[in-house]
Structure formats: structure tokens, C-alpha cells
Scaffold this active site. Sequence first.
Site, mmCIF file in Angstrom:
data_model
loop_
_atom_site.group_PDB
_atom_site.id
_atom_site.type_symbol
_atom_site.label_atom_id
_atom_site.label_comp_id
_atom_site.label_asym_id
_atom_site.label_seq_id
_atom_site.Cartn_x
_atom_site.Cartn_y
_atom_site.Cartn_z
ATOM 1 N N HIS A 41 48.995 -43.365 -1.210
ATOM 2 C CA HIS A 41 49.790 -42.973 -2.261
ATOM 3 C C HIS A 41 49.955 -43.639 -3.395
ATOM 4 O O HIS A 41 50.835 -43.328 -4.349
ATOM 5 C CB HIS A 41 51.387 -43.254 -1.395
ATOM 6 C CG HIS A 41 51.671 -41.937 -0.268
ATOM 7 N ND1 HIS A 41 52.719 -40.843 -0.605
ATOM 8 C CD2 HIS A 41 50.872 -41.778 0.742
ATOM 9 C CE1 HIS A 41 52.471 -39.967 0.213
ATOM 10 N NE2 HIS A 41 51.414 -40.482 1.121
ATOM 11 N N ASP A 89 47.330 -42.746 5.153
ATOM 12 C CA ASP A 89 47.715 -43.363 3.825
ATOM 13 C C ASP A 89 46.978 -44.507 3.554
ATOM 14 O O ASP A 89 47.541 -45.693 3.596
ATOM 15 C CB ASP A 89 49.413 -43.388 3.756
ATOM 16 C CG ASP A 89 49.696 -43.823 2.474
ATOM 17 O OD1 ASP A 89 50.805 -44.407 2.377
ATOM 18 O OD2 ASP A 89 49.002 -43.777 1.332
ATOM 19 N N SER A 183 54.114 -51.324 -0.916
ATOM 20 C CA SER A 183 53.262 -50.183 -0.454
ATOM 21 C C SER A 183 51.696 -50.765 -0.704
ATOM 22 O O SER A 183 51.479 -51.494 -1.748
ATOM 23 C CB SER A 183 53.381 -48.878 -1.261
ATOM 24 O OG SER A 183 54.566 -48.332 -0.956
HETATM 25 N N1 E85 Z 1 61.058 -49.519 3.269
HETATM 26 C C1 E85 Z 1 60.215 -48.584 3.217
HETATM 27 C C2 E85 Z 1 59.514 -48.816 2.043
HETATM 28 C C3 E85 Z 1 58.081 -49.170 1.653
HETATM 29 C C4 E85 Z 1 57.516 -49.294 0.423
HETATM 30 C C5 E85 Z 1 58.248 -48.568 -0.637
HETATM 31 C C6 E85 Z 1 59.299 -48.106 -0.448
HETATM 32 N N2 E85 Z 1 60.210 -47.503 -1.301
HETATM 33 C C7 E85 Z 1 59.514 -46.645 -2.596
HETATM 34 N N3 E85 Z 1 58.415 -46.413 -2.795
HETATM 35 N N4 E85 Z 1 58.285 -45.889 -4.162
HETATM 36 C C8 E85 Z 1 59.497 -45.535 -4.586
HETATM 37 N N5 E85 Z 1 59.965 -45.139 -5.757
HETATM 38 C C9 E85 Z 1 61.184 -45.380 -5.908
HETATM 39 N N6 E85 Z 1 62.242 -45.907 -5.382
HETATM 40 C C10 E85 Z 1 61.707 -46.179 -4.242
HETATM 41 N N7 E85 Z 1 62.788 -47.136 -3.263
HETATM 42 C C11 E85 Z 1 63.860 -47.606 -3.770
HETATM 43 C C12 E85 Z 1 63.986 -48.046 -4.991
HETATM 44 C C13 E85 Z 1 65.233 -48.649 -5.448
HETATM 45 C C14 E85 Z 1 66.599 -48.696 -4.525
HETATM 46 C C15 E85 Z 1 66.120 -48.301 -3.181
HETATM 47 O O1 E85 Z 1 67.179 -48.481 -2.194
HETATM 48 C C16 E85 Z 1 65.066 -47.557 -2.946
HETATM 49 C C17 E85 Z 1 60.458 -46.359 -3.519
HETATM 50 C C18 E85 Z 1 60.016 -48.075 0.738
#
Ligand code: E85
Length: 232
Positions: A41, A89, A183
Site C-alpha cells: 500500500h 500487503d 505502514s
Molecule cells: N493503526 C493502524 C494504522 C497503521 C498504519 C497507518 C494507519 N493510518 C493511516 N495510514 N494512511 C493514512 N492516511 C491518512 N490518515 C491516516 N490515519 C490517521 C491520521 C491522523 C489521525 C488519525 O486518527 C488517523 C492514515 C493506521
Amino acid sequence: ILGGYEAKPHLKPYMASLQLDGQHICGGFLIAKQWVLSAAHCTEETDGKMFQVLLGAHSLTEPEPHKRLYRVRAQIPHPGSNIHNNKDDLLLLQLEEEAELNAHVQVLPVQREDRDVAPDTVCEVAGWGTINHSGRRPDKLYQLERPVLSRDVCNHRTRHDHTITEKMMCTDSRRKDTCKGDSGGPLVCNGVAEGVVTAGSRVCGNYKKPAIYTRIAPYAAWIDGVIAAGDG
Ligand SMILES: NCc1cccc(Nc2n[nH]c3ncnc(Nc4cccc(O)c4)c23)c1
């Protein structure tokens, strides 16, 4: 990493930062001298540009001994990966040349036995991903210890509702969790990489959406095949 803390510098010498134009995009980790494992991803918003891989770093910006940016010769997403779900992924990156191994750059062993990590096992995850809900990006590597959550609990309809396959695993996400930019990083249990961080629902820090990882053992043969073919 939400709710974690700054890692001790260079105690995770396998950690990689996947960068575009000098900006950290995703985590990854060195699994062989010329190969980094990450998440497919991570290539979604790169519109065809090749990553550069930063090895040997604690700070993303400060000069550090053994810190070095490597060009990538090939980026190989798992053939089953797609933008619609979290399946397969995984992304393999072949560096332009073998990484120079030293105190700050080392390979991390990956799990090859396909057996679930026992629930409640405490594993660790690290990354340069956002450290608060406003999306603050750290300069230094952060880490977090998290207990493994059983697949049954993770698959509960009020959690990930039966989308977690036997090739995925979960950790508790109450407050302390992975987030944007983490990620591709490794979930390390007893010194061995058991999983690769996947964004899943992209939610961070909400106990109703446990963190999801692609388990590595089910893909050992694919990884070996790509490396064998790539090394020619
Ligand atoms: N916890 C699981 C996990 C693992 C890896 C990445 C992710 N999140 C995200 N991966 N890509 C994203 N693009 C935009 N926003 C995102 N999450 C986000 C950003 C700000 C505040 C909030 O509460 C959540 C993500 C979530």
C-alpha cells in the site's frame, strides 16, 4: 506511533525509512543485504516514482554515522496485493547495491514457521509515523510494545468483522497504536519479525480497530523466490 516513546538510537539497526524527495513515507526493514521488506500500500500515492531507502538512521534529518540513503533497483509488490483490501500487503525492494552492514545497519531474521504467535505475547513495533492525532511527524524513531490480540477477538463484528485472515495478525490498539507512516514496519516478537504493519482501516488509537499486520511466515516461499530470482 501513538502513545509510544523515542527508541534508543540504533538499537533497531534493521529499520528502514522509505522516502520520496527526502520525505519519510513508510517504514520497512532489512531482511537480506540487498533487500528491504515493506507494505505494498506504500506505493499507492507514489504515482510510479521509485523510493529511496534510508538505513542506519535514528534521526531523519541529523547527520549520523553509518546513515545512508540507498537507491532502489526494483520494487516488487506481492501479486495478490490490491487497493481494495489488506490482502497480501507486502512489498520487496531490491537496493541498487548490497547494504554495508555495521553496528547501525543489520538484517532482521523473519519468522518462517507458519504458526500463530500466542495471544498476549508482547511484541514491539517501531516507526517514524505520526505521534499524535493532529498528524505530528517525529524526526526520531519511536517504538511501542503491544500485546498480540487473538484472531477471534480481532474478527469480532464490533472490531474487524471477520476480515482478518489466517495470513494476518492483530495487536491491541487502545491508545497505543501504529499510525500514518508506520505502514511497512516490522512487528518484532522475541527478536524475530512476525508481521508487517498494514494500515487497514487507517484508524489510529481506537480499541475498536486493532492494529493489523501481514504475517510473514505464510509468505516465506514468495520472499525466497523473489530474492533468488533477483540475485540472478
Ligand atoms: N493503526 C493502524 C494504522 C497503521 C498504519 C497507518 C494507519 N493510518 C493511516 N495510514 N494512511 C493514512 N492516511 C491518512 N490518515 C491516516 N490515519 C490517521 C491520521 C491522523 C489521525 C488519525 O486518527 C488517523 C492514515 C493506521
